[in-house]
Design a protein around this motif. Sequence first.
Motif, mmCIF file in Angstrom:
data_model
loop_
_atom_site.group_PDB
_atom_site.id
_atom_site.type_symbol
_atom_site.label_atom_id
_atom_site.label_comp_id
_atom_site.label_asym_id
_atom_site.label_seq_id
_atom_site.Cartn_x
_atom_site.Cartn_y
_atom_site.Cartn_z
ATOM 1 N N LEU A 192 0.840 -1.206 0.000
ATOM 2 C CA LEU A 192 0.000 0.000 0.000
ATOM 3 C C LEU A 192 0.877 1.259 0.000
ATOM 4 N N HIS A 193 1.936 1.249 0.807
ATOM 5 C CA HIS A 193 2.862 2.392 0.830
ATOM 6 C C HIS A 193 3.542 2.569 -0.526
ATOM 7 N N GLU A 194 3.902 1.437 -1.135
ATOM 8 C CA GLU A 194 4.609 1.497 -2.421
ATOM 9 C C GLU A 194 3.729 2.154 -3.495
ATOM 10 N N VAL A 195 2.447 1.768 -3.550
ATOM 11 C CA VAL A 195 1.590 2.297 -4.611
ATOM 12 C C VAL A 195 1.073 3.699 -4.298
ATOM 13 N N SER A 196 1.295 4.156 -3.041
ATOM 14 C CA SER A 196 0.782 5.483 -2.706
ATOM 15 C C SER A 196 1.908 6.486 -2.461
ATOM 16 N N GLY A 197 3.091 6.192 -3.007
ATOM 17 C CA GLY A 197 4.169 7.180 -2.958
ATOM 18 C C GLY A 197 5.096 7.060 -1.767
ATOM 19 N N ARG A 198 5.179 5.884 -1.149
ATOM 20 C CA ARG A 198 6.118 5.619 -0.051
ATOM 21 C C ARG A 198 6.078 6.673 1.041
ATOM 22 N N ASP A 199 4.855 7.091 1.389
ATOM 23 C CA ASP A 199 4.734 8.068 2.466
ATOM 24 C C ASP A 199 3.788 7.536 3.534
ATOM 25 N N PRO A 200 4.341 6.849 4.551
ATOM 26 C CA PRO A 200 3.481 6.278 5.594
ATOM 27 C C PRO A 200 2.647 7.339 6.302
ATOM 28 N N GLY A 201 3.106 8.593 6.288
ATOM 29 C CA GLY A 201 2.390 9.666 6.975
ATOM 30 C C GLY A 201 1.028 9.966 6.374
ATOM 31 N N LYS A 202 0.779 9.432 5.144
ATOM 32 C CA LYS A 202 -0.519 9.677 4.509
ATOM 33 C C LYS A 202 -1.656 8.967 5.230
ATOM 34 N N PHE A 203 -1.314 7.937 6.008
ATOM 35 C CA PHE A 203 -2.374 7.151 6.640
ATOM 36 C C PHE A 203 -2.389 7.429 8.131
ATOM 37 N N LYS A 204 -3.486 8.017 8.593
ATOM 38 C CA LYS A 204 -3.590 8.376 10.006
ATOM 39 C C LYS A 204 -4.857 7.772 10.591
ATOM 40 N N VAL A 205 -4.851 7.719 11.931
ATOM 41 C CA VAL A 205 -5.962 7.092 12.616
ATOM 42 C C VAL A 205 -7.293 7.789 12.282
ATOM 43 N N ASP A 206 -7.230 9.100 11.984
ATOM 44 C CA ASP A 206 -8.487 9.847 11.809
ATOM 45 C C ASP A 206 -8.682 10.385 10.387
ATOM 46 N N ASN A 207 -7.892 9.918 9.403
ATOM 47 C CA ASN A 207 -8.094 10.503 8.070
ATOM 48 C C ASN A 207 -8.587 9.486 7.039
ATOM 49 N N PHE A 208 -9.309 8.445 7.506
ATOM 50 C CA PHE A 208 -9.821 7.470 6.547
ATOM 51 C C PHE A 208 -10.869 8.126 5.658
ATOM 52 N N ASN A 209 -10.786 7.823 4.393
ATOM 53 C CA ASN A 209 -11.690 8.430 3.423
ATOM 54 C C ASN A 209 -11.939 7.389 2.344
ATOM 55 N N GLN A 210 -13.210 7.061 2.121
ATOM 56 C CA GLN A 210 -13.554 5.940 1.260
ATOM 57 C C GLN A 210 -13.019 6.104 -0.162
ATOM 58 N N ALA A 211 -13.106 7.333 -0.688
ATOM 59 C CA ALA A 211 -12.686 7.551 -2.079
ATOM 60 C C ALA A 211 -11.188 7.284 -2.235
ATOM 61 N N THR A 212 -10.368 7.866 -1.325
ATOM 62 C CA THR A 212 -8.922 7.631 -1.367
ATOM 63 C C THR A 212 -8.630 6.150 -1.183
ATOM 64 N N ALA A 213 -9.351 5.547 -0.227
ATOM 65 C CA ALA A 213 -9.102 4.140 0.067
ATOM 66 C C ALA A 213 -9.379 3.282 -1.156
ATOM 67 N N ASP A 214 -10.518 3.547 -1.839
ATOM 68 C CA ASP A 214 -10.852 2.749 -3.018
ATOM 69 C C ASP A 214 -9.744 2.850 -4.056
#
Lengths: 379, 285
Positions: A192-214
């Motif tokens: 998931l990190h690899e396909v999203s630009g190797r930035d673990p900081g993009k994923f936070k406990v409170d920033n889940f968003n269905q569109a981004t996730a899909d």
Amino acid sequence: MNRREFLMVSAAAGLAASTRFAAAATRLDMYTASDANISDFFNNVIKPAFEAANAGIELNVVIARPSAALDAVAQRALAALSAKADPQMDFIEAYEPMLPAGGIEAGLWTDFSKAGLKNYGAVNKLAIQTTFGLPYRGSQVLLAYDTTKLPKDKAPKTFADLVAWIKANPGQFIYNRPDKGGSGFNFVNRVLHEVSGRDPGKFKVDNFNQATADEVLGKTWAVLADLAPSLYQNGSYTAGNTASLQLLAQGAVTMIPAWSDQALQAIAKGVLPETTGLVQLSDLALCGGFSQAVIPTNAANRDASLKFADFLLLPETQAVIIEKLGGFPGVDWSNLPKALHDKYADVIPSSIPTFPSGDWTKAVQDGWYRNVAPNISRT
Amino acid sequence: MVTVSHPRAEGGRLSGLLLVALPVVLLIWLVLWPVLQAFVGTLYFPGKGFSAASYVYFFSDAYSLRNLWLTLWVTALTSALRVAFAMPIAIYLRFRKGSIAAFVQSLALFPMFVPSVLVAYAFIRVLGPNGIIDTLLVAVHLPKLPSPYLAPAGPIIGLVWEGLPLTLLLLLSGLGRVSTASVEAARDLGAKGWTIFTRIILPRIQSSIIVALAFNVLGLFSAFTLPYLLGPASPEMMGPYMQRTFSDNADPLNATTQAVITFAFCAAFGVIYVRAIAKGRKGPA
């Protein structure tokens, strides 16, 4: 003394002894949902040492697996806080202080920076995510492999190398189902990190968003589905961290993702052979994290819990965490002997990316079952 | 059945009712009440009214249906295999006596005393990749077997072994009703083994077979440990699927819905079982 007298005397003595102990001993109820290697470590190593150093305190290790069981325990503590009742729990060995929702605002967890711990200054500053959790040990997922089949200098160092190696050696790699253990889960997260630009900081406990996730998860499933035919038995997935270690130990596969602590412990015990190699990806490490201990502010034995927290941070305790558990220390390496640092130089991380619990975790785990696991072609 | 009037019938009925009261109360409290709660809880939402959305979701979700289908399939195949394996052993034990028969019996009943976690790990060590079987094959220069571990066959092999004793005991009790005299009479008239089996033995033990199948279905439908440890990641059997939905996805509504659906299937087999028992009681003893 006849038999009857003997029985009466011994019963009286037993009663006296039991009430004396009950009066003197404070029972510290410590909850854990970690794997058996951690609960065993607490029962067999930490408990005797702590009780010897603190007469009158008994450490009671309560195993509450899976982690959902701990959520119930934490929610009970929060309910007890508002009802001013005993939460019947003094310490959780590893928990997410951000949970249960509203817990910190309600004052559920102890703020360690203000709790007056003697050893708090030694804690590794990089490991502190919140002062409501005490990062006392860490571990990280890395790749464990069989050096008799894959020489050390040929081991993959980047994600692209890893994918190329898996495809070039079909059937030699396996990871576990992401909900059944962190090693497989964090392998999936690394994709998931690899396909999203190797930035673990993009994923936070409170920033889940269905569109981004899909969008990002769709790409993740594509990469994993593409790997599946090259995995063990054309796409099998073990049912846990230990099941993967077992396949590596049996020589059925050449490489697996594994928790650093479990791999080091397995090598030390001879479960994995001496010829097992460990390697971390250098473009972006696989996820890991520090286990954060939490103490409810309303714990019946809060003082004893704070003593225990201080005990966990002692250099001697931290050294056994490294040597006996294969974990990373929660305190800064400068507080520990240099020889220890040199011995474990291979697995000491330069960075430990983390993955948030909560909605992102659920989306990854359930999505994996629906999108990756069924695409098994057994031809 | 002949009813005989008896002077003590009244008192006997009361004490009989008292005797069954405790299990009935326990059944209502621990089984029927939770079932009702689960059923109502998935359909009626206080303040929102009735909604069958979770059922509609289950039956329109290809993934859930695949899991249900796999559970039915594994259950059917495993039950049939258990009866097929237990039948020859049961017939052998019924008509042979002696130390070898006693040895075979203890061997066949042994799995009853082994917890399924141990079965799973023993399975991995023996039939798993580079396990004992593979080691033996390699020693005599034969190719390794494709391991059933983590494949659909894995849990089936484990479940068949684990459930063999109960099936065997049920069939043995049924075979007790086959008289040696009738078998010998048939043999005197020149009947061969297969004819004796289909004409003499099978008709007498029909209800035992149905009971064995019903028991197997009930146990298999909720099987958890072996499918979890030995089976493939997907499709999942209902047991692991329910657990995952409940604890990993933190989704009690859908987990309960899955449980109610599973219960409905089991209840259907329960009805078959009760009918077989009733028929067995009415039929010739």
